[in-house]
Design a protein around this motif. Structure first.
Motif, mmCIF file in Angstrom:
data_model
loop_
_atom_site.group_PDB
_atom_site.id
_atom_site.type_symbol
_atom_site.label_atom_id
_atom_site.label_comp_id
_atom_site.label_asym_id
_atom_site.label_seq_id
_atom_site.Cartn_x
_atom_site.Cartn_y
_atom_site.Cartn_z
ATOM 1 N N MET A 156 0.989 -1.418 -0.441
ATOM 2 C CA MET A 156 -0.536 -0.029 0.130
ATOM 3 C C MET A 156 0.742 1.238 0.210
ATOM 4 S SD MET A 156 -3.135 1.109 2.433
ATOM 5 C CE MET A 156 -5.061 0.588 1.389
ATOM 6 N N ASN A 157 0.360 1.918 -0.956
ATOM 7 C CA ASN A 157 1.181 3.425 -0.521
ATOM 8 C C ASN A 157 0.764 4.252 -0.203
ATOM 9 O OD1 ASN A 157 -0.626 5.470 -2.136
ATOM 10 N ND2 ASN A 157 0.401 3.952 -3.953
ATOM 11 N N ALA A 158 1.832 5.491 0.314
ATOM 12 C CA ALA A 158 1.096 6.334 0.896
ATOM 13 C C ALA A 158 -0.202 7.356 0.440
ATOM 14 C CB ALA A 158 2.465 7.595 0.585
ATOM 15 N N GLN A 159 -0.408 7.488 -0.772
ATOM 16 C CA GLN A 159 -1.442 7.880 -1.093
ATOM 17 C C GLN A 159 -2.852 7.190 -0.824
ATOM 18 O OE1 GLN A 159 -0.992 8.764 -5.261
ATOM 19 N NE2 GLN A 159 -0.333 10.338 -5.008
ATOM 20 N N GLU A 160 -2.328 5.818 -0.301
ATOM 21 C CA GLU A 160 -3.850 4.863 -0.324
ATOM 22 C C GLU A 160 -3.787 4.742 1.218
ATOM 23 O OE1 GLU A 160 -2.316 0.813 -1.736
ATOM 24 O OE2 GLU A 160 -2.952 1.428 -3.984
ATOM 25 N N ILE A 161 -2.633 5.042 1.721
ATOM 26 C CA ILE A 161 -2.902 4.872 3.502
ATOM 27 C C ILE A 161 -3.513 6.634 3.824
ATOM 28 C CG2 ILE A 161 -1.608 5.634 5.545
ATOM 29 C CD1 ILE A 161 0.635 3.231 4.244
ATOM 30 N N SER A 162 -3.165 7.569 3.303
ATOM 31 C CA SER A 162 -4.082 9.373 3.743
ATOM 32 C C SER A 162 -5.086 8.891 2.823
ATOM 33 C CB SER A 162 -3.140 10.090 2.607
ATOM 34 O OG SER A 162 -1.748 10.160 3.392
ATOM 35 N N ARG A 163 -5.202 7.972 2.123
ATOM 36 C CA ARG A 163 -6.770 7.594 1.669
ATOM 37 C C ARG A 163 -7.485 7.146 2.640
ATOM 38 N NH1 ARG A 163 -5.405 6.609 -3.829
ATOM 39 N NH2 ARG A 163 -4.838 8.233 -5.116
ATOM 40 N N THR A 164 -7.047 6.227 3.254
ATOM 41 C CA THR A 164 -7.704 5.289 4.279
ATOM 42 C C THR A 164 -8.438 6.376 5.468
ATOM 43 O OG1 THR A 164 -5.985 4.513 5.398
ATOM 44 C CG2 THR A 164 -7.016 2.554 4.088
ATOM 45 N N GLY A 165 -6.654 7.599 5.998
ATOM 46 C CA GLY A 165 -7.429 7.893 7.154
ATOM 47 C C GLY A 165 -8.782 9.176 6.897
ATOM 48 N N LEU A 166 -8.768 9.753 5.385
ATOM 49 C CA LEU A 166 -9.484 10.282 4.866
ATOM 50 C C LEU A 166 -10.850 9.725 5.028
ATOM 51 C CD1 LEU A 166 -8.269 12.500 1.513
ATOM 52 C CD2 LEU A 166 -8.398 13.326 4.001
ATOM 53 N N ASP A 167 -11.728 8.367 4.337
ATOM 54 C CA ASP A 167 -12.556 7.604 4.853
ATOM 55 C C ASP A 167 -12.863 7.525 6.295
ATOM 56 O OD1 ASP A 167 -12.216 7.760 1.663
ATOM 57 O OD2 ASP A 167 -11.804 5.179 2.278
ATOM 58 N N VAL A 168 -11.991 6.895 7.197
ATOM 59 C CA VAL A 168 -12.961 7.484 8.491
ATOM 60 C C VAL A 168 -12.821 9.040 8.817
ATOM 61 C CG1 VAL A 168 -11.076 6.629 10.911
ATOM 62 C CG2 VAL A 168 -10.562 5.501 8.713
ATOM 63 N N GLU A 169 -12.042 9.338 8.458
ATOM 64 C CA GLU A 169 -11.913 10.808 9.799
ATOM 65 C C GLU A 169 -13.448 11.267 8.956
ATOM 66 O OE1 GLU A 169 -10.790 11.739 12.483
ATOM 67 O OE2 GLU A 169 -8.884 9.894 12.308
ATOM 68 N N TRP A 170 -14.160 11.357 7.511
ATOM 69 C CA TRP A 170 -14.845 12.061 6.910
ATOM 70 C C TRP A 170 -16.067 11.099 8.133
ATOM 71 C CZ3 TRP A 170 -16.638 15.954 4.232
ATOM 72 C CH2 TRP A 170 -17.132 15.636 3.517
ATOM 73 N N ARG A 171 -16.162 10.000 7.534
ATOM 74 C CA ARG A 171 -17.265 9.247 8.871
ATOM 75 C C ARG A 171 -17.259 9.724 10.093
ATOM 76 N NH1 ARG A 171 -22.032 7.004 8.895
ATOM 77 N NH2 ARG A 171 -22.035 5.628 9.782
ATOM 78 N N ARG A 172 -16.482 9.508 10.799
ATOM 79 C CA ARG A 172 -15.890 10.398 11.790
ATOM 80 C C ARG A 172 -16.939 11.398 12.132
ATOM 81 N NH1 ARG A 172 -13.136 8.269 15.627
ATOM 82 N NH2 ARG A 172 -11.427 7.942 14.402
ATOM 83 N N LEU A 173 -16.913 12.656 11.139
ATOM 84 C CA LEU A 173 -17.318 13.939 11.046
ATOM 85 C C LEU A 173 -18.876 13.794 10.523
ATOM 86 C CD1 LEU A 173 -14.898 15.954 9.443
ATOM 87 C CD2 LEU A 173 -15.084 16.592 11.210
ATOM 88 N N GLU A 174 -19.579 12.627 9.477
ATOM 89 C CA GLU A 174 -20.684 11.935 10.040
ATOM 90 C C GLU A 174 -21.397 11.903 11.392
ATOM 91 O OE1 GLU A 174 -20.925 11.231 5.087
ATOM 92 O OE2 GLU A 174 -20.339 9.167 7.084
ATOM 93 N N ILE A 175 -20.914 11.196 11.640
ATOM 94 C CA ILE A 175 -21.405 11.097 13.180
ATOM 95 C C ILE A 175 -22.149 12.120 14.209
ATOM 96 C CG2 ILE A 175 -20.876 9.659 15.257
ATOM 97 C CD1 ILE A 175 -21.849 7.635 12.869
ATOM 98 N N ILE A 176 -20.392 12.593 14.516
ATOM 99 C CA ILE A 176 -20.448 14.296 15.098
ATOM 100 C C ILE A 176 -21.960 14.774 14.794
ATOM 101 C CG2 ILE A 176 -19.566 16.388 15.433
ATOM 102 C CD1 ILE A 176 -17.014 14.221 15.648
ATOM 103 N N ALA A 177 -21.896 15.394 13.741
ATOM 104 C CA ALA A 177 -22.714 15.861 12.732
ATOM 105 C C ALA A 177 -24.267 15.652 13.255
ATOM 106 C CB ALA A 177 -23.366 15.948 10.822
ATOM 107 N N GLN A 178 -24.003 13.718 13.035
ATOM 108 C CA GLN A 178 -25.858 13.038 13.970
ATOM 109 C C GLN A 178 -26.386 13.581 14.394
ATOM 110 O OE1 GLN A 178 -25.894 9.078 12.193
ATOM 111 N NE2 GLN A 178 -27.332 8.550 13.662
ATOM 112 N N ASN A 179 -24.973 13.652 15.555
ATOM 113 C CA ASN A 179 -24.738 13.713 16.953
ATOM 114 C C ASN A 179 -26.007 15.308 17.727
ATOM 115 O OD1 ASN A 179 -23.972 10.934 17.628
ATOM 116 N ND2 ASN A 179 -22.084 11.198 18.473
ATOM 117 N N LEU A 180 -24.977 15.964 17.023
ATOM 118 C CA LEU A 180 -25.255 16.961 16.752
ATOM 119 C C LEU A 180 -26.968 17.794 16.612
ATOM 120 C CD1 LEU A 180 -21.993 18.691 15.906
ATOM 121 C CD2 LEU A 180 -23.331 18.987 18.578
ATOM 122 N N ALA A 181 -26.767 17.212 15.878
ATOM 123 C CA ALA A 181 -28.446 17.466 15.114
ATOM 124 C C ALA A 181 -29.603 16.579 15.517
ATOM 125 C CB ALA A 181 -28.479 16.624 13.872
#
Length: 142
Positions: free
Chosen positions: A1-26
């Motif tokens: 797995m290259n550096a770009q793919e690793i960063s993409r996994t981080g982006l996916d996880v943090e985006w999902r975390r932001l969705e959960i936070i938005a759901q909690n606030l809503a």
């Protein structure tokens, strides 16, 4: 797995975390039903996609690196809050309504942390892309 793919996994996880936070606030102001059931704030649990044992082996190949992943999304055990709203249809005889126990300040802190982690992953992704482009340019000139 290259550096770009690793960063993409981080982006996916943090985006999902932001969705959960938005759901909690809503759902922060949602009321509980007569049985005491209602919205329970959620928490995203994440970590490395491979175990630390796999990563700590000496001479491990690059394909052992797998970035991060979401382990689970679990409800938090947070007690509901009592809010004084005497005109609310679900208010008790003293004017209080039971609402979800979402911690607004805590959710905002988690949102800032997740957005900073998202930004860091974007910066790492861009840096990796620039390094790969420079490597290709050097290879063409050689």
């Amino acid at each position: 797995m290259n550096a770009q793919e690793i960063s993409r996994t981080g982006l996916d996880v943090e985006w999902r975390r932001l969705e959960i936070i938005a759901q909690n606030l809503a759902n922060a102001g949602t009321t509980l039903d007569a049985d005491g059931n209602g919205y329970r704030p959620l928490q995203l649990l994440s970590g490395p996609a491979r175990s630390f044992a796999d990563l700590s082996r000496s001479g491990a190949p690059a394909e052992v690196l797998a970035g991060v992943r979401v382990y689970s999304i679990e409800p938090q055990n947070i007690a509901p809050r009592r809010v004084y709203q005497p005109g609310h249809p679900q208010a008790d005889d003293k004017g209080f309504v039971m609402v979800s126990g979402v911690d607004h300040a805590g959710e905002m802190v988690r949102m800032l942390t997740a957005s900073r982690a998202y930004e860091a992953n974007i910066a790492a992704l861009n840096a990796a892309r620039q390094m790969y482009a420079h490597a290709l340019k050097i290879g063409r000139n050689a």
